[in-house]
Write an enzyme that holds these catalytic residues in place. Sequence first.
Site, mmCIF file in Angstrom:
data_model
loop_
_atom_site.group_PDB
_atom_site.id
_atom_site.type_symbol
_atom_site.label_atom_id
_atom_site.label_comp_id
_atom_site.label_asym_id
_atom_site.label_seq_id
_atom_site.Cartn_x
_atom_site.Cartn_y
_atom_site.Cartn_z
ATOM 1 N N HIS A 80 0.841 -1.192 0.000
ATOM 2 C CA HIS A 80 0.000 0.000 0.000
ATOM 3 C C HIS A 80 0.877 1.244 0.000
ATOM 4 O O HIS A 80 1.934 1.269 0.623
ATOM 5 C CB HIS A 80 -0.888 -0.002 1.249
ATOM 6 C CG HIS A 80 -2.016 0.975 1.178
ATOM 7 N ND1 HIS A 80 -3.212 0.691 0.559
ATOM 8 C CD2 HIS A 80 -2.119 2.249 1.640
ATOM 9 C CE1 HIS A 80 -4.007 1.737 0.644
ATOM 10 N NE2 HIS A 80 -3.376 2.694 1.283
ATOM 11 N N ASP A 102 -14.071 4.070 8.068
ATOM 12 C CA ASP A 102 -13.001 4.677 7.264
ATOM 13 C C ASP A 102 -13.551 5.263 5.967
ATOM 14 O O ASP A 102 -13.122 6.323 5.534
ATOM 15 C CB ASP A 102 -11.908 3.653 6.951
ATOM 16 C CG ASP A 102 -10.845 4.245 6.037
ATOM 17 O OD1 ASP A 102 -10.170 5.195 6.475
ATOM 18 O OD2 ASP A 102 -10.720 3.800 4.882
ATOM 19 N N ARG A 118 -12.294 13.696 5.359
ATOM 20 C CA ARG A 118 -10.941 14.264 5.471
ATOM 21 C C ARG A 118 -10.507 14.844 4.131
ATOM 22 O O ARG A 118 -9.864 15.885 4.065
ATOM 23 C CB ARG A 118 -9.951 13.186 5.931
ATOM 24 C CG ARG A 118 -10.098 12.847 7.421
ATOM 25 C CD ARG A 118 -9.417 11.536 7.763
ATOM 26 N NE ARG A 118 -8.010 11.548 7.500
ATOM 27 C CZ ARG A 118 -7.318 10.492 7.037
ATOM 28 N NH1 ARG A 118 -7.923 9.341 6.829
ATOM 29 N NH2 ARG A 118 -6.031 10.574 6.825
ATOM 30 N N SER A 162 -6.357 4.628 9.157
ATOM 31 C CA SER A 162 -7.147 4.440 7.931
ATOM 32 C C SER A 162 -6.568 3.280 7.105
ATOM 33 O O SER A 162 -7.289 2.368 6.686
ATOM 34 C CB SER A 162 -7.124 5.746 7.124
ATOM 35 O OG SER A 162 -7.525 5.536 5.804
ATOM 36 N N LYS A 213 -8.105 -1.053 6.987
ATOM 37 C CA LYS A 213 -8.502 -1.755 5.754
ATOM 38 C C LYS A 213 -7.670 -3.009 5.543
ATOM 39 O O LYS A 213 -8.170 -4.038 5.116
ATOM 40 C CB LYS A 213 -8.358 -0.814 4.551
ATOM 41 C CG LYS A 213 -9.463 0.226 4.499
ATOM 42 C CD LYS A 213 -9.250 1.218 3.390
ATOM 43 C CE LYS A 213 -8.128 2.167 3.695
ATOM 44 N NZ LYS A 213 -8.208 3.489 3.133
HETATM 45 N N1 URA Z 1 -4.435 6.224 2.167
HETATM 46 C C1 URA Z 1 -5.397 5.729 2.997
HETATM 47 O O1 URA Z 1 -5.879 4.604 2.826
HETATM 48 N N2 URA Z 1 -5.796 6.510 4.016
HETATM 49 C C2 URA Z 1 -5.299 7.740 4.255
HETATM 50 O O2 URA Z 1 -5.699 8.370 5.206
HETATM 51 C C3 URA Z 1 -4.297 8.256 3.393
HETATM 52 C C4 URA Z 1 -3.879 7.467 2.346
#
Ligand code: URA
Length: 437
Positions: free
Chosen positions: A82, A161, A168, A183, A187
């Site tokens: 990620h 989220d 956000r 966040s 996930k």
């Molecule tokens: N990627 C994410 O999944 N969440 C964030 O807050 C910033 C980047």
Amino acid sequence: MLVVELIAQKQRGEQLTAKQIDFLVRGFTRGDVPDYQMSALLMAMYFQGVSDDEGRQFLRAMIQSGKRFDLSSVSGIKVDKHSTGGVGDKTSLIIAPVVAVAGIPVPMVSGRGLGHTGGTLDKLESIPGFRVHLDDDEFVRILERTGCVFGAQTSELVPADRKLYALRDVTATVSIPPLIAASILSKKIAEGTNALVMDVKVGSGGFLRDQQEAERLAETLVRWAAVEHVETIAFGTDMERPLGTACGNAPEVVECLHILRTGTGDARLLELCRTLGGGMLLLGGKARDLKEGGQLFDQILQSGEGYEKLKEIATAQGSEPRTLDLYEHAVVARHHHEFRSTRSGYLTRVLPQEIGWALVDLGAGRYKSEDTVDHTAGVVFQKQQGDSVAAGDLIVTACWSDARNEKSALERLENAMIISEQPASSEPLIKFYCDAN
Ligand code: URA
């Protein structure tokens, strides 16, 4: 508990307790805490900071807001990757199929473009027929069958989220490091991965400009993930210039397909893929160290098997078998604009944030979450930062079919490229590394 009191508490710089955070996250997810109160709280958090304990409680409460995928039927160590988000950051499309070829299951729950940064889902949806909205069973079935799956966050996977991330985005409060960590990890933990490679972007093209802050975020991600039994390593990588030769959804997919077919492409993009992909191969038990992981990654990339794997994934997710072979002809932009150098010198800077917002103006990203995306919109660089240029040389071509604000996009692009007489020094691509040891 009164939400207004909790906002005032945070405004004064006082910590929120675990109970209060649970109450806020649950209430916000259910719709009892309205967006305007959550926005005020986020702004107070932005200015007052969020402690490690508070961030961990957000993570816990966010995981509890939905259900978890059960990947126990998929054998092997599941490894995901990620990025915290950047401009021209397309590595997932290259790395995931290559790592899957090595026999490591790659479950990827990806995101859409956020602010000036791009998102993997938008790129995938530029592929005709490619479906990213999968239910849990389909997600698991495709992972079992092809060894890799790209899915969108479902309404049941960390719903807290989904809502918070969207808020956000439109309240300029993405850059709160513990909330970024909560966040991302919520996930990843809910999707059921066993291991994770994080790419923490440092620079004006991402959400964190300051290297120390990025290092703290990386350390937080690694430490919190370990508590949840997700082995994680993190690389801090440069985002002071766009990554690769193309930015925008279809132009980036074209760049990825070329790399997967030929094993050749932009040197920095290839180096980053090798580094992150090598890390995934290490965590998946296919290499003894990062160096060996990088070598194995290169070997698979050169074989062209990654391209065949991406075709298999695309077909499993709804595309026709020949879609990727014909992709370049299917996504042709209606309009083009060339930027040429007005003088000789060096292309010393390509400002990634300006490029990112120009892409949003062109239609490749969104002003508001409900905006549709022009998949053909983007830019393709003929010159890269650091190159010498002569007067009249082509630097970059912008393309689009349905721009949102063409004038602003072209102005931003003009301002994003800085030509000077002296060459500039080059920032290293990999800025730091962090693991649990
Ligand atoms: N990627 C994410 O999944 N969440 C964030 O807050 C910033 C980047």
